[in-house]
Design a protein around this motif. Structure first.
Motif, PDB file in Angstrom:
ATOM      1  N   VAL A  67      12.721  87.199  28.866  1.00 23.80           N
ATOM      2  CA  VAL A  67      11.696  86.347  29.230  1.00 23.80           C
ATOM      3  C   VAL A  67      11.507  85.110  27.982  1.00 23.80           C
ATOM      4  CG1 VAL A  67      10.398  88.385  30.459  1.00 23.80           C
ATOM      5  CG2 VAL A  67       9.544  87.680  28.035  1.00 23.80           C
ATOM      6  N   MET A  68      11.954  85.349  27.145  1.00 22.58           N
ATOM      7  CA  MET A  68      11.480  84.451  26.072  1.00 22.58           C
ATOM      8  C   MET A  68      12.266  82.662  26.518  1.00 22.58           C
ATOM      9  SD  MET A  68       9.902  84.322  23.351  1.00 22.58           S
ATOM     10  CE  MET A  68       9.705  86.194  23.139  1.00 22.58           C
ATOM     11  N   PRO A  69      13.206  82.786  27.144  1.00 17.95           N
ATOM     12  CA  PRO A  69      13.799  81.544  27.502  1.00 17.95           C
ATOM     13  C   PRO A  69      12.653  80.839  28.262  1.00 17.95           C
ATOM     14  CG  PRO A  69      15.630  82.761  27.403  1.00 17.95           C
ATOM     15  CD  PRO A  69      14.395  83.635  27.373  1.00 17.95           C
ATOM     16  N   ILE A  70      12.295  81.351  29.455  1.00 19.08           N
ATOM     17  CA  ILE A  70      11.291  80.823  30.483  1.00 19.08           C
ATOM     18  C   ILE A  70      10.012  80.397  29.871  1.00 19.08           C
ATOM     19  CG2 ILE A  70      10.592  82.751  31.464  1.00 19.08           C
ATOM     20  CD1 ILE A  70      11.219  81.284  34.155  1.00 19.08           C
ATOM     21  N   THR A  71       9.608  81.439  28.860  1.00 17.87           N
ATOM     22  CA  THR A  71       8.382  81.052  27.995  1.00 17.87           C
ATOM     23  C   THR A  71       8.454  79.986  27.059  1.00 17.87           C
ATOM     24  OG1 THR A  71       8.087  83.672  28.140  1.00 17.87           O
ATOM     25  CG2 THR A  71       6.670  82.126  26.387  1.00 17.87           C
ATOM     26  N   GLY A  88      15.313  77.292  19.092  1.00 19.69           N
ATOM     27  CA  GLY A  88      15.562  77.698  17.779  1.00 19.69           C
ATOM     28  C   GLY A  88      14.855  78.950  17.202  1.00 19.69           C
ATOM     29  N   VAL A  89      13.533  78.730  17.580  1.00 20.16           N
ATOM     30  CA  VAL A  89      12.487  79.791  16.838  1.00 20.16           C
ATOM     31  C   VAL A  89      12.250  81.175  17.613  1.00 20.16           C
ATOM     32  CG1 VAL A  89      10.138  80.237  16.103  1.00 20.16           C
ATOM     33  CG2 VAL A  89      11.255  78.083  15.628  1.00 20.16           C
ATOM     34  N   LEU A  90      12.356  80.760  19.229  1.00 24.14           N
ATOM     35  CA  LEU A  90      12.122  81.944  20.036  1.00 24.14           C
ATOM     36  C   LEU A  90      13.292  82.513  20.622  1.00 24.14           C
ATOM     37  CD1 LEU A  90       8.559  80.710  21.714  1.00 24.14           C
ATOM     38  CD2 LEU A  90       8.924  82.161  19.807  1.00 24.14           C
ATOM     39  N   VAL A  91      13.947  81.443  21.046  1.00 24.89           N
ATOM     40  CA  VAL A  91      15.193  82.118  22.028  1.00 24.89           C
ATOM     41  C   VAL A  91      16.393  82.509  21.150  1.00 24.89           C
ATOM     42  CG1 VAL A  91      16.680  81.246  23.780  1.00 24.89           C
ATOM     43  CG2 VAL A  91      14.402  80.367  23.691  1.00 24.89           C
ATOM     44  N   VAL A  92      16.774  81.907  20.378  1.00 27.15           N
ATOM     45  CA  VAL A  92      17.976  82.286  19.482  1.00 27.15           C
ATOM     46  C   VAL A  92      17.861  83.419  18.714  1.00 27.15           C
ATOM     47  CG1 VAL A  92      19.532  81.544  17.674  1.00 27.15           C
ATOM     48  CG2 VAL A  92      18.866  79.849  19.134  1.00 27.15           C
ATOM     49  N   PRO A  93      16.818  83.861  18.194  1.00 26.94           N
ATOM     50  CA  PRO A  93      16.626  84.967  17.418  1.00 26.94           C
ATOM     51  C   PRO A  93      16.753  86.217  18.351  1.00 26.94           C
ATOM     52  CG  PRO A  93      15.095  83.721  16.538  1.00 26.94           C
ATOM     53  CD  PRO A  93      15.361  82.844  17.677  1.00 26.94           C
ATOM     54  N   THR A  95      18.069  86.511  21.392  1.00 29.21           N
ATOM     55  CA  THR A  95      19.180  86.692  21.929  1.00 29.21           C
ATOM     56  C   THR A  95      20.011  87.185  21.023  1.00 29.21           C
ATOM     57  OG1 THR A  95      18.569  84.598  23.221  1.00 29.21           O
ATOM     58  CG2 THR A  95      20.940  85.332  23.075  1.00 29.21           C
ATOM     59  N   VAL A  96      19.867  86.689  19.757  1.00 28.37           N
ATOM     60  CA  VAL A  96      20.838  87.572  18.957  1.00 28.37           C
ATOM     61  C   VAL A  96      20.640  89.129  18.795  1.00 28.37           C
ATOM     62  CG1 VAL A  96      21.609  87.728  16.439  1.00 28.37           C
ATOM     63  CG2 VAL A  96      21.323  85.220  17.461  1.00 28.37           C
ATOM     64  N   LEU A  97      19.329  89.404  18.615  1.00 26.71           N
ATOM     65  CA  LEU A  97      18.888  90.749  18.815  1.00 26.71           C
ATOM     66  C   LEU A  97      19.343  91.469  20.061  1.00 26.71           C
ATOM     67  CD1 LEU A  97      17.297  92.520  16.993  1.00 26.71           C
ATOM     68  CD2 LEU A  97      15.202  92.068  18.042  1.00 26.71           C
ATOM     69  N   ALA A  98      19.139  90.981  21.245  1.00 26.06           N
ATOM     70  CA  ALA A  98      19.542  91.657  22.331  1.00 26.06           C
ATOM     71  C   ALA A  98      21.310  91.733  22.312  1.00 26.06           C
ATOM     72  CB  ALA A  98      19.227  90.716  23.646  1.00 26.06           C
ATOM     73  N   VAL A  99      21.909  90.827  21.701  1.00 28.19           N
ATOM     74  CA  VAL A  99      23.477  91.171  21.569  1.00 28.19           C
ATOM     75  C   VAL A  99      23.731  92.027  20.636  1.00 28.19           C
ATOM     76  CG1 VAL A  99      25.544  90.001  20.714  1.00 28.19           C
ATOM     77  CG2 VAL A  99      23.892  88.570  22.222  1.00 28.19           C
ATOM     78  N   GLN A 100      23.015  92.127  19.660  1.00 24.89           N
ATOM     79  CA  GLN A 100      23.249  93.196  18.688  1.00 24.89           C
ATOM     80  C   GLN A 100      22.922  94.503  19.462  1.00 24.89           C
ATOM     81  OE1 GLN A 100      24.832  92.938  15.474  1.00 24.89           O
ATOM     82  NE2 GLN A 100      24.974  90.720  16.212  1.00 24.89           N
ATOM     83  N   VAL A 101      21.935  94.737  19.840  1.00 26.50           N
ATOM     84  CA  VAL A 101      21.564  95.889  20.630  1.00 26.50           C
ATOM     85  C   VAL A 101      22.584  96.476  21.693  1.00 26.50           C
ATOM     86  CG1 VAL A 101      19.814  96.918  22.283  1.00 26.50           C
ATOM     87  CG2 VAL A 101      18.924  95.823  20.263  1.00 26.50           C
ATOM     88  N   GLY A 102      23.029  95.272  22.367  1.00 26.00           N
ATOM     89  CA  GLY A 102      24.102  95.774  23.373  1.00 26.00           C
ATOM     90  C   GLY A 102      25.362  96.151  22.736  1.00 26.00           C
ATOM     91  N   ARG A 103      25.677  95.585  21.415  1.00 28.39           N
ATOM     92  CA  ARG A 103      27.074  95.973  20.743  1.00 28.39           C
ATOM     93  C   ARG A 103      26.949  97.358  20.153  1.00 28.39           C
ATOM     94  NH1 ARG A 103      28.538  92.003  16.546  1.00 28.39           N
ATOM     95  NH2 ARG A 103      30.080  93.487  16.228  1.00 28.39           N
ATOM     96  N   ARG A 104      25.477  97.810  19.828  1.00 27.81           N
ATOM     97  CA  ARG A 104      25.365  99.018  19.108  1.00 27.81           C
ATOM     98  C   ARG A 104      25.360 100.230  20.094  1.00 27.81           C
ATOM     99  NH1 ARG A 104      24.700 103.012  17.384  1.00 27.81           N
ATOM    100  NH2 ARG A 104      23.718 103.841  15.595  1.00 27.81           N
ATOM    101  N   VAL A 327      16.278  84.023   8.848  1.00 26.89           N
ATOM    102  CA  VAL A 327      17.316  85.064   8.531  1.00 26.89           C
ATOM    103  C   VAL A 327      17.022  86.315   7.967  1.00 26.89           C
ATOM    104  CG1 VAL A 327      19.387  84.802   6.798  1.00 26.89           C
ATOM    105  CG2 VAL A 327      18.773  82.891   7.930  1.00 26.89           C
ATOM    106  N   TRP A 328      15.958  86.581   7.180  1.00 29.82           N
ATOM    107  CA  TRP A 328      15.794  87.733   6.644  1.00 29.82           C
ATOM    108  C   TRP A 328      15.409  88.713   7.739  1.00 29.82           C
ATOM    109  CZ3 TRP A 328       9.993  89.003   6.483  1.00 29.82           C
ATOM    110  CH2 TRP A 328       9.682  90.187   6.004  1.00 29.82           C
ATOM    111  N   ILE A 329      14.634  88.152   8.861  1.00 32.64           N
ATOM    112  CA  ILE A 329      14.296  89.036   9.976  1.00 32.64           C
ATOM    113  C   ILE A 329      15.631  89.461  10.772  1.00 32.64           C
ATOM    114  CG2 ILE A 329      13.015  89.336  12.154  1.00 32.64           C
ATOM    115  CD1 ILE A 329      10.972  87.371  10.903  1.00 32.64           C
ATOM    116  N   LEU A 330      16.248  88.474  10.867  1.00 33.95           N
ATOM    117  CA  LEU A 330      17.583  88.844  11.671  1.00 33.95           C
ATOM    118  C   LEU A 330      18.727  89.777  10.794  1.00 33.95           C
ATOM    119  CD1 LEU A 330      18.470  85.272  13.205  1.00 33.95           C
ATOM    120  CD2 LEU A 330      17.950  87.357  14.518  1.00 33.95           C
ATOM    121  N   ALA A 331      18.799  89.488   9.507  1.00 29.35           N
ATOM    122  CA  ALA A 331      19.343  90.538   8.704  1.00 29.35           C
ATOM    123  C   ALA A 331      18.841  91.797   8.771  1.00 29.35           C
ATOM    124  CB  ALA A 331      19.474  89.835   7.227  1.00 29.35           C
ATOM    125  N   TRP A 332      17.564  91.763   8.735  1.00 30.56           N
ATOM    126  CA  TRP A 332      16.996  93.267   8.538  1.00 30.56           C
ATOM    127  C   TRP A 332      17.385  93.977   9.857  1.00 30.56           C
ATOM    128  CZ3 TRP A 332      11.201  93.916   6.719  1.00 30.56           C
ATOM    129  CH2 TRP A 332      10.839  95.207   6.559  1.00 30.56           C
TER     130      TRP A 332
END
Lengths: 378, 222
Positions: A67-71, A88-93, A95-104, A327-332
């Protein structure tokens, strides 16, 4: 002559003595009040069970990323913030988190891919209706305007369509497949909710109408038909393609030692693995290092200083700190998902964190007057 | 007329506070003076919140909040840094430990956010100088040969931002895995070093802030 039995004593509501732990005073509550307390406890327990369900967090990540992109688009159309910034602030982080969850968790990753594919197909079906109305002259095509909203006036018409298909249609499909309660999942309802959001945005924000689509009975009816078509296709495809999700524990237990991590220390006799703690510390060190590196970059490059000056009165400090926190949040998140069930080498992590924090300190001490806002010489 | 026994009387006829029970129950009762001091403190804070708009400007209030948050972080951490990493079975101790680490991390974030978005622009001065050096501390420092304080200020803003990153990680680790920290010496050393680094960063930033506020005029806080 037998004696008459004594009259039954009148039944009265029992007084339940309750010791209040807070004041140590003996209080008396009625049974009605106790019944209310018990019912509240049951409701809270249900909420607790839902929150503790193993898939809630994974579903939450997918729904958030969906829902973040349409928001972000809605906020940009209402001119709350630029679309590139919101992306950059909402969608990219997310999305990256979802990709990581999908890989995990590959099972959920495949489910997400099914949602994305179904969303793409459903958007194509919506466009068959919408482009037909455009060619018939019923309404103008607002989609190329999304690309200009994202990249400026020089953006081609295809940029808007890429955003529409990938960031809107496919992402909503990802959110859709992550919704719980499959018996209640309805594509038509989902399409209706999205359409209601669009109509509400256009009704509340004149800027959105100017930037996207004027709200008339014709456009509202066309949007409703298109969104219901989108939802219907999405629902039918996901019902056909999806298998019920396999329940997974969160985090998924992994073997303590693997061939690729020979430096793992033995598991302590008592207490759990320290992977989560090490992940948090290392992520903090990464954030500090990024802040220091960006500070040095700003000192060395006026172009970087200008690019990172999000606020003219505050200079590049806003940009460097914002990026460092992101970067801190994504890395964590990444490190926590990977290391939480493992026992990590804390001594080696300490050395690495010390180096990273040292980079942050070097950046702080070596920047001089690098954080002076551009054009604001004393 | 004789009254029925005490147990059957309405509560309002009986003394509200029963006789103190011996042993552990007696020690758990909150003394009246502690309750009174809590009420008085809350009343004082409420009064201050009501009176504050009449005493200071918005910029001054934000600056006070920024300073108070920074002091909170430094004092809270310095007073209990070693104790924070212990594990204990006391419920009160565990709550106090959790509230301390959460308060430290929250104070650090409040301090850096208020400082970056409210205090720092005031220190830098306006984009078009007004000609009044007293209202623009940075220009004042350079005009009076005190540019070293400006250099220290740029160090402060970066070092200060290290503190919330480090203290948040420590807070989450203490909240989530206190038992692991207490029982694994290497992990405890890692968390302890970062706690010290976070507190040190907050202390350095606070010290520089105090120095800048002494060296530079505070008229910009009008």
């Amino acid at each position: 002559m037998t004696q008459m039995p004594p009259p039954p004593t009148p039944r009265r509501e029992p007084d339940w003595p309750v010791v209040s732990a807070r004041w140590g005073v003996l209080e008396q509550r009625s049974g009605h009040q106790i019944a209310g307390v018990v019912e509240d406890a049951g409701l809270l327990r249900a909420a607790r069970l839902l929150a503790d369900a193993p898939t809630v967090r994974v579903r939450g990540v997918y729904v958030l990323a969906g829902v973040m992109p349409i928001t972000a688009l809605g906020l940009a159309l209402a001119e709350v913030a630029p679309l590139w910034l919101l992306t950059g602030v909402l969608v990219v982080p997310t999305t990256v988190l979802a990709v990581q969850v999908g890989r995990r968790w590959p099972g959920w990753g495949r489910r997400g891919l099914v949602g994305l594919a179904a969303g793409l197909v459903a958007t194509a079906g919506y466009d068959v209706l919408r482009v037909g109305l455009v060619l018939a002259g019923v309404w103008a095509d607002p989609i190329p305007g999304l690309g200009r909203l994202l990249l400026g006036s020089q953006a081609g018409w295809w940029v808007g369509y890429v955003w529409r298909y990938v960031a809107d249609g496919a992402a909503l499909g990802l959110a859709y497949v992550a919704l719980p309660i499959p018996q209640l999942r309805s594509g038509l309802a989902a399409g209706g909710v999205v359409c209601a959001g669009l109509v509400g945005l256009l009704a509340l924000s004149p800027n959105a109408q100017a930037n996207f689509l004027p709200l008339t009975w014709t456009t509202a009816a066309g949007a409703a038909a298109g969104h219901l078509l989108y939802g219907g296709i999405l629902g039918s495809l996901t019902r056909r393609w999806l298998q019920p999700p396999v329940p997974t524990r969160f985090p998924h237990p992994l073997p303590r030692q693997t061939a690729s991590t020979p430096a793992l220390t033995p598991h302590p006799a008592d207490g759990g693995p320290n992977g989560a703690v090490v992940a948090a510390m290392l992520a903090a060190g990464i954030g500090c290092a990024v802040l220091g590196a960006l500070t040095l970059l700003v000192a060395a490059s006026p172009l970087a200083a200008a690019a990172l000056s999000y606020s003219p009165t505050r200079g590049p400090l806003t940009g460097t700190t914002t990026l460092a926190v992101l970067v801190w949040i994504l890395a964590w998140g990444n490190l926590h998902l990977r290391w939480a069930p493992q026992q990590m080498n804390a001594a080696r992590a300490l050395a690495l964190v010390a180096v990273l924090v040292g980079i942050g300190l070097v950046g702080a001490l070596g920047c001089g007057s690098c954080l002076m806002p551009v054009g604001d010489a004393p | 007329m004789t009254l029925p026994p005490v147990d059957d009387q309405p509560r309002w006829l009986v003394a509200t506070t029963p006789a103190p029970r011996p042993g552990r129950h007696r020690r758990r009762r909150t003394p009246a003076w502690r309750r009174a001091s809590l009420v008085a403190s809350l009343a004082g804070l409420a009064g201050l919140a009501v009176a504050l708009p009449y005493l200071v400007t918005t910029g001054q209030a934000l600056f006070l909040a920024h300073s108070a948050a920074g002091m909170l972080v430094v004092h809270a951490g310095a007073s209990g840094a070693a104790w924070l990493l212990r594990d204990g079975r006391s419920r009160v101790g565990r709550r106090l430990r959790h509230s301390t680490v959460v308060g430290m991390a929250a104070g650090a974030w409040i301090a850096v956010l208020l400082g970056t978005w409210s205090g720092y622009p005031s220190y830098l001065g306006s984009q078009q100088p007004t000609g009044s050096l007293a209202a623009e501390p940075r220009a004042w420092l350079h005009a009076h040969g005190l540019a070293v304080w400006d250099l220290l200020m740029t160090v402060k803003v970066v070092v200060g931002w290290l503190s919330p990153l480090l203290l948040t990680a420590v807070a989450v680790a203490v909240l989530r895995d206190q038992a692991v920290i207490a029982r694994d010496p290497a992990t405890r050393r890692l968390v302890g070093v970062l706690l010290a680094a976070g507190l040190g960063a907050a202390a350095v930033a606070s010290a520089i802030g105090v120095g800048v506020n002494i060296a530079a005029p505070n008229d910009f806080l009008r």
